[in-house]
Write an enzyme that holds these catalytic residues in place. Structure first.
Site, mmCIF file in Angstrom:
data_model
loop_
_atom_site.group_PDB
_atom_site.id
_atom_site.type_symbol
_atom_site.label_atom_id
_atom_site.label_comp_id
_atom_site.label_asym_id
_atom_site.label_seq_id
_atom_site.Cartn_x
_atom_site.Cartn_y
_atom_site.Cartn_z
ATOM 1 N N LYS A 37 7.232 -60.238 21.297
ATOM 2 C CA LYS A 37 6.898 -59.442 22.629
ATOM 3 C C LYS A 37 7.993 -58.119 22.455
ATOM 4 C CE LYS A 37 9.620 -61.629 26.194
ATOM 5 N NZ LYS A 37 9.488 -62.836 26.906
ATOM 6 N N ARG A 132 10.967 -69.421 37.471
ATOM 7 C CA ARG A 132 9.732 -68.593 36.965
ATOM 8 C C ARG A 132 8.694 -69.338 36.723
ATOM 9 N NH1 ARG A 132 10.245 -64.783 31.791
ATOM 10 N NH2 ARG A 132 9.260 -66.297 30.916
HETATM 11 C C1 LIG Z 1 10.418 -63.697 26.499
HETATM 12 C C2 LIG Z 1 10.590 -65.174 26.451
HETATM 13 C C3 LIG Z 1 11.349 -65.748 25.490
HETATM 14 C C4 LIG Z 1 12.472 -64.954 24.547
HETATM 15 O O1 LIG Z 1 13.667 -64.717 25.184
HETATM 16 P P1 LIG Z 1 14.891 -63.917 24.649
HETATM 17 O O2 LIG Z 1 15.966 -63.975 25.532
HETATM 18 O O3 LIG Z 1 14.492 -62.615 23.973
HETATM 19 O O4 LIG Z 1 15.460 -64.888 23.521
HETATM 20 C C5 LIG Z 1 11.482 -67.250 25.351
HETATM 21 N N1 LIG Z 1 10.536 -67.845 26.182
HETATM 22 C C6 LIG Z 1 9.655 -67.170 27.216
HETATM 23 C C7 LIG Z 1 8.860 -68.175 27.872
HETATM 24 C C8 LIG Z 1 9.743 -65.952 27.069
HETATM 25 O O5 LIG Z 1 8.854 -65.357 28.043
#
Ligand SMILES: *Cc1c(COP(=O)(O)O)cnc(C)c1O
Length: 356
Positions: A37, A132
């Protein structure tokens, strides 16, 4: 059309970071999902992940999963965010696995998958304090009971998320709680959990300190691959590159001017009234980007110059001792917010370097 600002993406450095992290986490049996993403499902980068041992690609947006599929990237595609009810059809079409927390959504996923005689795989997210997404642990068994009555979906894992909203650290305690939940579920429901996904780039310190990782066998990494850092204190991970991405822009004005605005003052373009320190006459350079292009606060200049502020399309620099001229390029390091914003911006050219 020519864009005057660009992000340079050093593919060799990303490949190196991916390879090292696969080795590091693999040494204790943890498999990685590469989170795309951050780079909007960039298929060139996705391909690099796959070539360096990351075979699950996770994104929060279906358009990005579709983009990677259409580009022919060969991996398991994971929707990282609980599907919206309105996008369930596309989830079944473009995601092999989705993360879920709501029974109404899972029911619709099951109905949709049944229509095409397929089985959609789901990972249930469990709330572990960051507040969250997630099912409360006390409700998890009852929830699973209901999901198991449905055909068309299969639970292939559980997971938790940390340090995203509440800033809660992955710890020995919450990781072993997740691990125990996995045990309970496997025993009570005879349900093999293929993926027990314990978190993201914030899990680095937990991982390096852990004697035992229990049943945790998966992490979802974005930032530590892209920027070479863990995300609780933003410390660089030894042996990784922190500069795989560089933001580059061009100077469009450079003049000696006062350091404090003169005339009667009101609000600026963003509704703020700023305070200025009088440093006398300074060399003020303007670079051809602004807040519409990038999260300016997330940029750090490579040269010894200072960002004084920005409007939508201008960024004002104190050039200090550097003789910046019109047409010169100025280069900046990016933090996570700045990286997200430049990758998302339609005004910034994406330029690959050190192509493998
Ligand atoms: C964005 C996201 C990640 C990745 O997080 P980083 O800090 O970039 O490693 C992992 N799990 C979920 C559910 C996310 O939304």
């Amino acid at each position: 059309m020519h864009a005057t600002s660009r992000v340079e993406i050093n593919l060799a450095k990303i490949a190196h970071n991916a390879e090292k992290l696969v080795q590091l986490y693999g040494s204790k049996g943890i498999e990685l999902m590469g989170v795309t993403k951050t780079v909007c499902g960039d298929s060139v980068i996705a391909e690099i992940f796959v070539n360096n041992g990351i075979h699950m690609l996770a994104d929060s947006k279906l358009v990005n999963l579709k983009k990677m599929r259409d580009a022919g990237v060969s991996a398991q595609f994971v929707l990282l965010r609980s599907p919206a009810l309105s996008e369930v059809d596309a989830v079944v079409q473009y995601a092999d696995i989705s993360m879920n927390t709501e029974l109404s959504v899972i029911k619709k996923l099951a109905e949709t998958a049944n229509l095409s005689n397929s089985v959609h795989q789901i990972i249930l997210m469990v709330e572990m304090g960051d507040l969250r997404e997630g099912i409360m642990p006390a409700n998890l068994e009852g929830f699973i009971q209901k999901v198991m009555e449905l055909s068309g979906v299969a639970i292939v894992g559980i997971g938790a998320n940390f340090a995203c909203f509440g800033g809660v650290r992955p710890s020995k305690d919450n990781m072993s709680e997740l691990s125990k939940l996995a045990d309970i579920i496997q025993t009570r429901f005879s349900l093999p959990l293929v993926h027990v996904t314990g978190g993201n780039s914030a899990n680095y310190n937990w991982f390096t300190a852990a004697d035992s990782i229990g049943n945790i066998n998966n992490l979802r990494l974005g930032e530590s691959i892209y920027l070479g850092r863990e995300t609780l204190d933003r410390k660089a991970i030894p042996g990784l590159y922190t500069d795989a991405f560089t933001f580059v822009s061009e100077v469009i004005e450079s003049k000696i001017k006062p350091s404090v605005p003169y005339g009667e003052t009101g609000q600026n373009a963003f509704g703020n009234r700023l305070q200025f320190r009088d440093r006398g006459l300074i060399r003020r350079a303007i670079a051809s980007f602004g807040s519409q292009d990038v999260l300016v606060a997330g940029l750090t200049p490579e040269l010894d110059i200072e960002i004084l502020g920005s409007s939508s399309d201008h960024t004002i620099l104190d050039a200090k001792e550097v003789d910046l001229k019109v047409g010169d390029e100025v280069r900046f390091a990016l933090d996570y917010g700045a990286l997200l914003s430049v990758m998302t911006s339609v005004y910034i050219t994406k330029k690959y370097s050190n192509i493998l």
